[in-house]
Design an enzyme around this catalytic site. Structure first.
Site, PDB file in Angstrom:
ATOM      1  N   ARG A  50       6.740 -32.421   7.699  1.00 12.52           N
ATOM      2  CA  ARG A  50       5.479 -31.435   7.938  1.00 12.52           C
ATOM      3  C   ARG A  50       4.562 -31.754   8.943  1.00 12.52           C
ATOM      4  O   ARG A  50       4.005 -31.047   9.619  1.00 12.52           O
ATOM      5  CB  ARG A  50       5.071 -31.231   6.545  1.00 12.52           C
ATOM      6  CG  ARG A  50       4.028 -29.973   6.574  1.00 12.52           C
ATOM      7  CD  ARG A  50       3.590 -29.554   5.198  1.00 12.52           C
ATOM      8  NE  ARG A  50       2.611 -30.625   4.447  1.00 12.52           N
ATOM      9  CZ  ARG A  50       2.190 -30.491   3.223  1.00 12.52           C
ATOM     10  NH1 ARG A  50       2.552 -29.388   2.333  1.00 12.52           N
ATOM     11  NH2 ARG A  50       1.736 -31.552   2.804  1.00 12.52           N
ATOM     12  N   LYS A 151      -0.705 -27.861   8.980  1.00 12.30           N
ATOM     13  CA  LYS A 151      -1.662 -28.566   8.294  1.00 12.30           C
ATOM     14  C   LYS A 151      -2.661 -29.321   9.008  1.00 12.30           C
ATOM     15  O   LYS A 151      -2.658 -30.304   9.656  1.00 12.30           O
ATOM     16  CB  LYS A 151      -0.978 -29.516   7.208  1.00 12.30           C
ATOM     17  CG  LYS A 151      -1.978 -30.136   6.128  1.00 12.30           C
ATOM     18  CD  LYS A 151      -1.189 -30.794   5.034  1.00 12.30           C
ATOM     19  CE  LYS A 151      -1.931 -31.357   4.066  1.00 12.30           C
ATOM     20  NZ  LYS A 151      -2.934 -30.562   3.324  1.00 12.30           N
ATOM     21  N   GLU A 184      -3.190 -18.624  -2.233  1.00 13.52           N
ATOM     22  CA  GLU A 184      -3.158 -19.767  -2.944  1.00 13.52           C
ATOM     23  C   GLU A 184      -4.631 -20.386  -3.125  1.00 13.52           C
ATOM     24  O   GLU A 184      -5.545 -19.468  -3.017  1.00 13.52           O
ATOM     25  CB  GLU A 184      -2.567 -20.985  -1.720  1.00 13.52           C
ATOM     26  CG  GLU A 184      -3.415 -20.995  -0.539  1.00 13.52           C
ATOM     27  CD  GLU A 184      -2.561 -22.146   0.177  1.00 13.52           C
ATOM     28  OE1 GLU A 184      -1.917 -22.829   0.075  1.00 13.52           O
ATOM     29  OE2 GLU A 184      -3.026 -21.743   1.701  1.00 13.52           O
TER      30      GLU A 184
HETATM   31  N1  PXG Z   1      -2.297 -25.582   0.013  1.00 10.88           N
HETATM   32  C1  PXG Z   1      -3.274 -26.231   0.891  1.00 10.88           C
HETATM   33  C2  PXG Z   1      -4.271 -25.282   1.815  1.00 10.88           C
HETATM   34  C3  PXG Z   1      -3.433 -27.674   1.040  1.00 10.88           C
HETATM   35  O1  PXG Z   1      -4.297 -27.900   1.716  1.00 10.88           O
HETATM   36  C4  PXG Z   1      -1.555 -27.571  -0.616  1.00 10.88           C
HETATM   37  C5  PXG Z   1      -1.382 -26.258  -0.601  1.00 10.88           C
HETATM   38  C6  PXG Z   1      -0.354 -28.384  -1.500  1.00 10.88           C
HETATM   39  O2  PXG Z   1       0.539 -29.121  -0.694  1.00 10.88           O
HETATM   40  P1  PXG Z   1       1.368 -30.350  -1.228  1.00 10.88           P
HETATM   41  O3  PXG Z   1       2.266 -30.528  -0.277  1.00 10.88           O
HETATM   42  O4  PXG Z   1       0.345 -31.434  -1.427  1.00 10.88           O
HETATM   43  O5  PXG Z   1       1.794 -30.017  -2.528  1.00 10.88           O
HETATM   44  C7  PXG Z   1      -2.534 -28.351   0.305  1.00 10.88           C
HETATM   45  C8  PXG Z   1      -2.508 -29.833   0.197  1.00 10.88           C
HETATM   46  C9  PXG Z   1      -7.295 -33.360  -0.747  1.00 10.88           C
HETATM   47  C10 PXG Z   1      -6.605 -32.232  -0.059  1.00 10.88           C
HETATM   48  O6  PXG Z   1      -8.050 -33.995  -0.430  1.00 10.88           O
HETATM   49  C11 PXG Z   1      -5.372 -31.807  -0.333  1.00 10.88           C
HETATM   50  C12 PXG Z   1      -5.023 -31.018   0.577  1.00 10.88           C
HETATM   51  C13 PXG Z   1      -5.591 -30.456   1.412  1.00 10.88           C
HETATM   52  C14 PXG Z   1      -6.795 -30.927   1.768  1.00 10.88           C
HETATM   53  C15 PXG Z   1      -7.398 -31.832   0.887  1.00 10.88           C
HETATM   54  O7  PXG Z   1      -7.268 -33.289  -2.042  1.00 10.88           O
HETATM   55  N2  PXG Z   1      -3.589 -30.531   0.235  1.00 10.88           N
END
Ligand code: PXG
Length: 301
Positions: A50, A151, A184
Site C-alpha cells: 500500500r 494514504k 468510514e
Molecule cells: N481509514 C483511514 C482514513 C485510515 O487512515 C484506516 C481506514 C484503517 O486502515 P488499516 O490498514 O489500518 O486497517 C486508516 C488507517 C493513527 C492513525 O495514528 C491511523 C491511520 C491513519 C492515521 C492515523 O492511529 N490509519
C-alpha cells in the site's frame, strides 16, 4: 527511542526535518500505520504494497526498494528492542523551497520510521463499553479530487471530522461521502451488522484497510454473509451493530450514533466474535513477518 531518518538511527530528541521539507509545507508525502505483536509484524507485505502504491499514485520515487524498506522497518524494531509496537513509516517529497512544485525537491525523499511501544490504542474499558459516534458534516474526499485510497499526509478533512466529534463530546466521527453514503471513520473503516449480515462500504471513498480485508476474510470463514454495499445514515441508525476496524484500534464497537442507541447499547455478539477472531490471528508467524531471523524455528522448538 531511536528513529530511522534517511538511513541513520537518530535519538528521538534529535530526529528532526527541515522546515523546507514539502511533507511539512504541503503535506506532500505518504505514510503507513503498522503494528508488531509479540515479535511479528502484522501483514507487513500488504502495508509495504500500500505504501508503494501510494508512492506510485503521487509520483514519488521511493529511494529504497521494498526489500530495503522492510529491512529499515525491522531494523528500527531491533535497534529499539521492541516486539509489540506501533510502526509509522513516513516518506515525504523531501527538502525543497517555498512553492508547491515538487521539482523544487531536488534531493532524495525524506524517509522516516518511528516505532512506539504500545499494546492498545484505547483503554480496555472502551472496548467493553463501545464508542459514541457523531456523523460529521465534513464529507470524505471525493475520489475525483484526491483519492482517499492514497494514504497521503493530507488528513485535514478527517481532522475536521474528529474536531467536530470532539466538540460534541463523541468518541469518534463517521464520515459520509459527497453523495451521503457512509464512507468510514476518521482513521478506521466501518462495518454494520443487520439481521446477521455483515456490511461494509466498497472501496471508493475510503482507505483499503488491511484490518478491513482481514475482518472480511475472518467473517466469511466464520460463516457470516459479508456484503460490500453502500448504505446511508438511516441504515446506520437502524443497524443491529456497528464497529470500526484499523491497525491502531483493531476492532471496536460503536454503540451510539447521533444520540441513537444501537442494539442493547453495548458492543454486540458479532462485533465481539470478530474482535476475538482478529486477536487470534495477530502475533503469529502465519500472518506476521518475524523481527528476528530464525524466530519461527525458535518459537516452534
Ligand atoms: N481509514 C483511514 C482514513 C485510515 O487512515 C484506516 C481506514 C484503517 O486502515 P488499516 O490498514 O489500518 O486497517 C486508516 C488507517 C493513527 C492513525 O495514528 C491511523 C491511520 C491513519 C492515521 C492515523 O492511529 N490509519
Amino acid at each position: 527511542m531511536k528513529i530511522y531518518l534517511n538511513g541513520e538511527f537518530v535519538p528521538e530528541e534529535k530526529a528532526s526535518v527541515s522546515v523546507f521539507d514539502h511533507g511539512l509545507l504541503y503535506g506532500d508525502g505518504i505514510f503507513e500505520g503498522i503494528r508488531a505483536y509479540n515479535g511479528y509484524v502484522f501483514k507487513l507485505g500488504q502495508h509495504l504494497d500500500r505504501l508503494y502504491d501510494s508512492a506510485q499514485a503521487i509520483r514519488l520515487a521511493m529511494p529504497l526498494s521494498k526489500v530495503e524498506m522492510e529491512d529499515a522497518i525491522l531494523e528500527t524494531l531491533r535497534v529499539n528492542e521492541v516486539e509489540t509496537s506501533y510502526i509509522r513509516p513516513i516518506v515525504t517529497r523531501g527538502v525543497g523551497d517555498l512553492g508547491i512544485d515538487p521539482r523544487k525537491c531536488k534531493g532524495k525523499p525524506t524517509v522516516i520510521v518511528i516505532c512506539k511501544e504500545w499494546k492498545s490504542l484505547y483503554p480496555e474499558e472502551l472496548y467493553q463499553r463501545g464508542l459514541r459516534a457523531k456523523v460529521a458534516s465534513t464529507r470524505a474526499r471525493a475520489p475525483e479530487s484526491l483519492s482517499p485510497s492514497i494514504k497521503s499526509l493530507n488528513y485535514l478533512n478527517n481532522i475536521m471530522a474528529k474536531l467536530e466529534a470532539n466538540a460534541w463530546g463523541a468518541d469518534e466521527g463517521i464520515m459520509l461521502d459527497v453523495r451521503g453514503n457512509v464512507a468510514e471513520g476518521t482513521a478506521d473503516n466501518l462495518f454494520m451488522i443487520k439481521h446477521g449480515v455483515v456490511y461494509t462500504p466498497p472501496i471508493v471513498c475510503n482507505l483499503p484497510g488491511i484490518t478491513r480485508a482481514t475482518i472480511m476474510e475472518l467473517a466469511s470463514e466464520a460463516g457470516y454473509e459479508v456484503r460490500e454495499e453502500n448504505f446511508g445514515v438511516a441504515q446506520l441508525y437502524m443497524a443491529d451493530e456497528v464497529f470500526l476496524t484499523g491497525t491502531a484500534a483493531e476492532v471496536i464497537g460503536i454503540v451510539e450514533i447521533d444520540g441513537r442507541i444501537l442494539g442493547k447499547g453495548t458492543p454486540g455478539l458479532v462485533t465481539n466474535d470478530l474482535r476475538k477472531r482478529f486477536k487470534s490471528v495477530t502475533g503469529i508467524p502465519e500472518t506476521g513477518t518475524a523481527i528476528y531471523k530464525g524466530q519461527l524455528q525458535k518459537v516452534k522448538a
